[in-house]
Write a protein that holds these residues in place. Structure first.
Motif, PDB file in Angstrom:
ATOM      1  N   LYS A 163       0.838  -1.195   0.000  1.00 51.33           N
ATOM      2  CA  LYS A 163       0.000   0.000   0.000  1.00 51.33           C
ATOM      3  C   LYS A 163       0.876   1.250   0.000  1.00 51.33           C
ATOM      4  O   LYS A 163       1.864   1.331   0.747  1.00 51.33           O
ATOM      5  CB  LYS A 163      -0.912   0.000   1.229  1.00 51.33           C
ATOM      6  CG  LYS A 163      -2.195   0.814   1.072  1.00 51.33           C
ATOM      7  CD  LYS A 163      -3.214   0.428   2.135  1.00 51.33           C
ATOM      8  CE  LYS A 163      -4.604   0.906   1.759  1.00 51.33           C
ATOM      9  NZ  LYS A 163      -5.607   0.497   2.747  1.00 51.33           N
ATOM     10  N   ARG A 164       0.500   2.218  -0.812  1.00 51.31           N
ATOM     11  CA  ARG A 164       1.221   3.496  -0.871  1.00 51.31           C
ATOM     12  C   ARG A 164       0.548   4.512   0.048  1.00 51.31           C
ATOM     13  O   ARG A 164      -0.662   4.735  -0.038  1.00 51.31           O
ATOM     14  CB  ARG A 164       1.241   4.033  -2.302  1.00 51.31           C
ATOM     15  CG  ARG A 164       1.972   5.368  -2.437  1.00 51.31           C
ATOM     16  CD  ARG A 164       1.814   5.931  -3.827  1.00 51.31           C
ATOM     17  NE  ARG A 164       2.448   7.243  -3.943  1.00 51.31           N
ATOM     18  CZ  ARG A 164       2.303   8.059  -4.981  1.00 51.31           C
ATOM     19  NH1 ARG A 164       1.532   7.675  -6.009  1.00 51.31           N
ATOM     20  NH2 ARG A 164       2.902   9.233  -5.005  1.00 51.31           N
ATOM     21  N   TRP A 165       1.350   5.121   0.902  1.00 47.15           N
ATOM     22  CA  TRP A 165       0.857   6.118   1.847  1.00 47.15           C
ATOM     23  C   TRP A 165       1.458   7.479   1.505  1.00 47.15           C
ATOM     24  O   TRP A 165       2.679   7.610   1.367  1.00 47.15           O
ATOM     25  CB  TRP A 165       1.235   5.737   3.281  1.00 47.15           C
ATOM     26  CG  TRP A 165       0.413   4.612   3.818  1.00 47.15           C
ATOM     27  CD1 TRP A 165       0.542   3.293   3.512  1.00 47.15           C
ATOM     28  CD2 TRP A 165      -0.666   4.713   4.744  1.00 47.15           C
ATOM     29  NE1 TRP A 165      -0.391   2.546   4.183  1.00 47.15           N
ATOM     30  CE2 TRP A 165      -1.149   3.390   4.955  1.00 47.15           C
ATOM     31  CE3 TRP A 165      -1.266   5.767   5.413  1.00 47.15           C
ATOM     32  CZ2 TRP A 165      -2.207   3.114   5.814  1.00 47.15           C
ATOM     33  CZ3 TRP A 165      -2.323   5.500   6.273  1.00 47.15           C
ATOM     34  CH2 TRP A 165      -2.785   4.189   6.458  1.00 47.15           C
ATOM     35  N   CYS A 166       0.600   8.494   1.411  1.00 45.82           N
ATOM     36  CA  CYS A 166       1.034   9.881   1.252  1.00 45.82           C
ATOM     37  C   CYS A 166       0.652  10.636   2.523  1.00 45.82           C
ATOM     38  O   CYS A 166      -0.526  10.657   2.910  1.00 45.82           O
ATOM     39  CB  CYS A 166       0.379  10.520   0.037  1.00 45.82           C
ATOM     40  SG  CYS A 166       0.992   9.875  -1.542  1.00 45.82           S
ATOM     41  N   VAL A 167       1.656  11.231   3.137  1.00 39.36           N
ATOM     42  CA  VAL A 167       1.467  11.904   4.426  1.00 39.36           C
ATOM     43  C   VAL A 167       1.843  13.377   4.288  1.00 39.36           C
ATOM     44  O   VAL A 167       2.904  13.700   3.746  1.00 39.36           O
ATOM     45  CB  VAL A 167       2.325  11.237   5.521  1.00 39.36           C
ATOM     46  CG1 VAL A 167       2.144  11.950   6.864  1.00 39.36           C
ATOM     47  CG2 VAL A 167       1.986   9.758   5.639  1.00 39.36           C
ATOM     48  N   ALA A 193      -3.091  18.470  -2.081  1.00 38.94           N
ATOM     49  CA  ALA A 193      -2.706  18.671  -3.476  1.00 38.94           C
ATOM     50  C   ALA A 193      -1.231  19.018  -3.623  1.00 38.94           C
ATOM     51  O   ALA A 193      -0.696  18.972  -4.737  1.00 38.94           O
ATOM     52  CB  ALA A 193      -3.569  19.773  -4.098  1.00 38.94           C
ATOM     53  N   GLY A 194      -0.582  19.362  -2.522  1.00 43.95           N
ATOM     54  CA  GLY A 194       0.834  19.723  -2.570  1.00 43.95           C
ATOM     55  C   GLY A 194       1.749  18.527  -2.405  1.00 43.95           C
ATOM     56  O   GLY A 194       1.312  17.372  -2.348  1.00 43.95           O
ATOM     57  N   GLU A 195       3.026  18.818  -2.298  1.00 42.99           N
ATOM     58  CA  GLU A 195       4.033  17.773  -2.161  1.00 42.99           C
ATOM     59  C   GLU A 195       3.934  17.138  -0.770  1.00 42.99           C
ATOM     60  O   GLU A 195       3.894  17.849   0.243  1.00 42.99           O
ATOM     61  CB  GLU A 195       5.431  18.375  -2.339  1.00 42.99           C
ATOM     62  CG  GLU A 195       6.540  17.367  -2.537  1.00 42.99           C
ATOM     63  CD  GLU A 195       6.470  16.688  -3.893  1.00 42.99           C
ATOM     64  OE1 GLU A 195       7.068  15.597  -4.018  1.00 42.99           O
ATOM     65  OE2 GLU A 195       5.824  17.237  -4.813  1.00 42.99           O
ATOM     66  N   PRO A 196       3.855  15.814  -0.673  1.00 46.30           N
ATOM     67  CA  PRO A 196       3.751  15.172   0.649  1.00 46.30           C
ATOM     68  C   PRO A 196       5.069  15.246   1.424  1.00 46.30           C
ATOM     69  O   PRO A 196       6.159  15.304   0.827  1.00 46.30           O
ATOM     70  CB  PRO A 196       3.392  13.729   0.310  1.00 46.30           C
ATOM     71  CG  PRO A 196       3.909  13.506  -1.067  1.00 46.30           C
ATOM     72  CD  PRO A 196       3.807  14.824  -1.768  1.00 46.30           C
ATOM     73  N   ALA A 197       4.939  15.243   2.732  1.00 43.58           N
ATOM     74  CA  ALA A 197       6.133  15.163   3.569  1.00 43.58           C
ATOM     75  C   ALA A 197       6.713  13.764   3.563  1.00 43.58           C
ATOM     76  O   ALA A 197       7.909  13.562   3.779  1.00 43.58           O
ATOM     77  CB  ALA A 197       5.778  15.575   5.002  1.00 43.58           C
ATOM     78  N   LEU A 198       5.856  12.782   3.310  1.00 45.08           N
ATOM     79  CA  LEU A 198       6.277  11.382   3.294  1.00 45.08           C
ATOM     80  C   LEU A 198       5.463  10.651   2.236  1.00 45.08           C
ATOM     81  O   LEU A 198       4.234  10.719   2.239  1.00 45.08           O
ATOM     82  CB  LEU A 198       6.047  10.756   4.670  1.00 45.08           C
ATOM     83  CG  LEU A 198       6.715   9.427   5.002  1.00 45.08           C
ATOM     84  CD1 LEU A 198       8.234   9.556   4.968  1.00 45.08           C
ATOM     85  CD2 LEU A 198       6.266   8.938   6.372  1.00 45.08           C
ATOM     86  N   TRP A 214      -1.781  14.678  11.482  1.00 43.01           N
ATOM     87  CA  TRP A 214      -1.053  14.542  10.227  1.00 43.01           C
ATOM     88  C   TRP A 214      -1.981  13.973   9.157  1.00 43.01           C
ATOM     89  O   TRP A 214      -2.656  12.957   9.369  1.00 43.01           O
ATOM     90  CB  TRP A 214       0.177  13.660  10.409  1.00 43.01           C
ATOM     91  CG  TRP A 214       1.316  14.411  11.042  1.00 43.01           C
ATOM     92  CD1 TRP A 214       1.422  14.774  12.346  1.00 43.01           C
ATOM     93  CD2 TRP A 214       2.471  14.922  10.380  1.00 43.01           C
ATOM     94  NE1 TRP A 214       2.590  15.479  12.555  1.00 43.01           N
ATOM     95  CE2 TRP A 214       3.255  15.586  11.364  1.00 43.01           C
ATOM     96  CE3 TRP A 214       2.939  14.887   9.070  1.00 43.01           C
ATOM     97  CZ2 TRP A 214       4.477  16.202  11.066  1.00 43.01           C
ATOM     98  CZ3 TRP A 214       4.154  15.494   8.764  1.00 43.01           C
ATOM     99  CH2 TRP A 214       4.908  16.147   9.758  1.00 43.01           C
ATOM    100  N   LEU A 215      -2.026  14.634   8.005  1.00 36.86           N
ATOM    101  CA  LEU A 215      -2.894  14.199   6.922  1.00 36.86           C
ATOM    102  C   LEU A 215      -2.333  12.933   6.279  1.00 36.86           C
ATOM    103  O   LEU A 215      -1.118  12.785   6.134  1.00 36.86           O
ATOM    104  CB  LEU A 215      -3.009  15.283   5.856  1.00 36.86           C
ATOM    105  CG  LEU A 215      -3.376  16.699   6.318  1.00 36.86           C
ATOM    106  CD1 LEU A 215      -3.523  17.612   5.110  1.00 36.86           C
ATOM    107  CD2 LEU A 215      -4.642  16.687   7.135  1.00 36.86           C
ATOM    108  N   HIS A 216      -3.228  12.047   5.857  1.00 37.30           N
ATOM    109  CA  HIS A 216      -2.764  10.825   5.207  1.00 37.30           C
ATOM    110  C   HIS A 216      -3.849  10.241   4.314  1.00 37.30           C
ATOM    111  O   HIS A 216      -5.045  10.423   4.543  1.00 37.30           O
ATOM    112  CB  HIS A 216      -2.324   9.779   6.244  1.00 37.30           C
ATOM    113  CG  HIS A 216      -3.360   9.445   7.259  1.00 37.30           C
ATOM    114  ND1 HIS A 216      -3.548  10.192   8.419  1.00 37.30           N
ATOM    115  CD2 HIS A 216      -4.284   8.457   7.319  1.00 37.30           C
ATOM    116  CE1 HIS A 216      -4.520   9.677   9.135  1.00 37.30           C
ATOM    117  NE2 HIS A 216      -4.993   8.614   8.486  1.00 37.30           N
ATOM    118  N   SER A 217      -3.385   9.552   3.293  1.00 40.83           N
ATOM    119  CA  SER A 217      -4.252   8.763   2.426  1.00 40.83           C
ATOM    120  C   SER A 217      -3.452   7.549   1.995  1.00 40.83           C
ATOM    121  O   SER A 217      -2.223   7.551   2.028  1.00 40.83           O
ATOM    122  CB  SER A 217      -4.703   9.569   1.194  1.00 40.83           C
ATOM    123  OG  SER A 217      -3.577   9.914   0.392  1.00 40.83           O
TER     124      SER A 217
END
Length: 406
Positions: A163-167, A193-198, A214-217
């Motif tokens: 699974k890919r996580w964008c944080v 919509a911006g560059e993820p920290a992770l 912390w935002l995540h998807s």
């Protein structure tokens, strides 16, 4: 190996001092228990067992598709003859929804699935926090939820699949439970919509720690994916403020009626009353009793985490046949407090109850509840019958369990 070391590739002190509540942390399987490190907690076969043979009911299952939670009526129904319930999970409906791209969320597994009951108890004891465990089964190349944040810290444990996580960083630092992400939906969407920290791919055995806010998807890559989310319910300073305000109701100066006819919508009119109230509150806070605050916080926190399960029939049989050589131990995860009471007695507080004992029982109570196994005969009471009576009462109150029963 401790429960925390199973999910964090740092020693406990470093994690607490440098990471906890501050920033995300990725721990790879190679530094934890290997690719199969979490399959013993919940495997895909276990998910099938839960969905088909355990009589699962709502709210232990949620189903989400394209960011929306589906109504329970889409996948629940009557339990059949002899079961007077209408919300039992229907495995065939769940299968169809999952095959059509829906994510399955098994909730409250820390109260339902034995391996996770034990793990959650150990981790909660180490963190001294109540926690919850959910499982997310996502179909191939699917995403169950859009970018969001949680109001509690989480450990994500990848069990199966990739699974890919964008944080992304928080839009609201340290959100309270009353401040869910929906109230900041536009800011969340803009930040996402911006560059993820992770931007990382979790493989089996990997773990990801996310502080609240912390935002995540996450999106499944390739085949299906199964991960566990351990949510840690922490206390904040705001919680102390809430309890202090409840205690402040005892102060007559803070219960004073506002002046007759005061226009509370007029800032100029309210200004002197605000100043007087702040001064009265400051005076009261300077003498606030830590013991009274601790008592309110105890009553708030203790019920949030249940101790380890017991076996009621075996427990009663053990108590009835108790002898001096039998070993007893405090029920794992039990919170307790022993204080002096009037009339030469002591009060033993545990979640949901208070028990009183003669004060001469205090040393024996402390030994019985100290977290170590003891033979009943070792309890510091002068008479063997008193030891048996005390131990039986604590067993029947579910405060003690037979040593080794866990």
């Amino acid at each position: 190996m401790t429960a925390l070391s199973r999910v964090v590739a740092l020693d406990g002190d470093t994690f607490a001092d440098a990471v906890w509540g501050r920033e995300p942390l990725l721990s790879r399987a190679a530094d934890l228990g290997g690719p199969g490190g979490f399959t013993g907690l919940l495997s895909p076969a276990d998910v099938d067992e839960l969905l088909s043979r355990r009589g699962l009911r709502t709210p232990f299952l949620r189903v989400a598709r394209k960011g929306e939670v589906l109504p329970a009526s889409r996948f629940t129904g009557g339990g059949g003859a002899g079961a007077e319930i209408t919300d039992q999970v229907r495995d065939e409906d769940v299968m169809r929804l999952y095959a059509d791209g829906a994510t399955l969320v098994l909730q409250g597994l820390h109260r339902l699935w034995p391996p996770l009951i034990g793990f959650a108890g150990e981790l909660g004891a180490e963190l001294n926090r109540p926690l919850q465990v959910n499982a997310y089964l996502t179909p191939p190349d699917s995403q169950g939820f859009t970018t969001h944040y949680d109001t509690h810290d989480v450990f994500v444990l990848q069990v199966d699949g990739v699974k890919r996580w964008c944080v992304h960083p928080p839009v609201l630092a340290g959100p309270l439970e009353k401040q869910p992400w929906g109230g900041h939906a536009d800011e969340v969407a803009a930040t996402a919509a911006g560059e993820p920290a992770l931007d990382v791919v979790l493989e089996p055995g990997d773990a990801l720690y996310l502080p609240r806010g912390w935002l995540h998807s996450a999106r499944a890559l390739g085949g299906r994916t199964l991960h566990l989310t351990v949510g840690i319910r922490g206390l904040t300073r705001y919680a102390l403020v809430e309890e202090l305000m409840a205690l402040a109701a005892a102060d007559p100066a803070l219960r004073t009626t506002l002046p007759f006819g005061l226009d509370v919508a007029d800032p100029d009119a309210i200004a002197p009353e605000l100043a007087a109230t702040v001064a009265a509150l400051r005076d009261w806070l300077s003498s606030a009793d830590p013991a009274a605050l601790a008592e309110r916080l105890r009553d708030r926190v203790w019920p949030a985490a249940r101790p380890a399960p017991i076996s009621p029939l075996a427990q009663l049989d053990f108590a009835d046949a108790l002898s001096g050589t039998d070993e007893i131990i405090v029920r794992p995860g039990l919170r307790w407090q022993l204080t002096a009471a009037p009339d030469e007695r002591v009060t033993l507080r545990a979640p949901g109850r208070e028990l009183t004992f003669p004060s001469f029982c205090a040393p024996a109570l402390r030994v019985a509840l100290d977290g170590h196994a003891h033979p009943v005969a070792a309890l510091p009471l002068p008479d063997q019958e008193d030891r048996l009576v005390l131990a039986r009462r604590l067993l029947k109150e579910a405060l003690l369990v037979p040593a080794g029963s866990g």
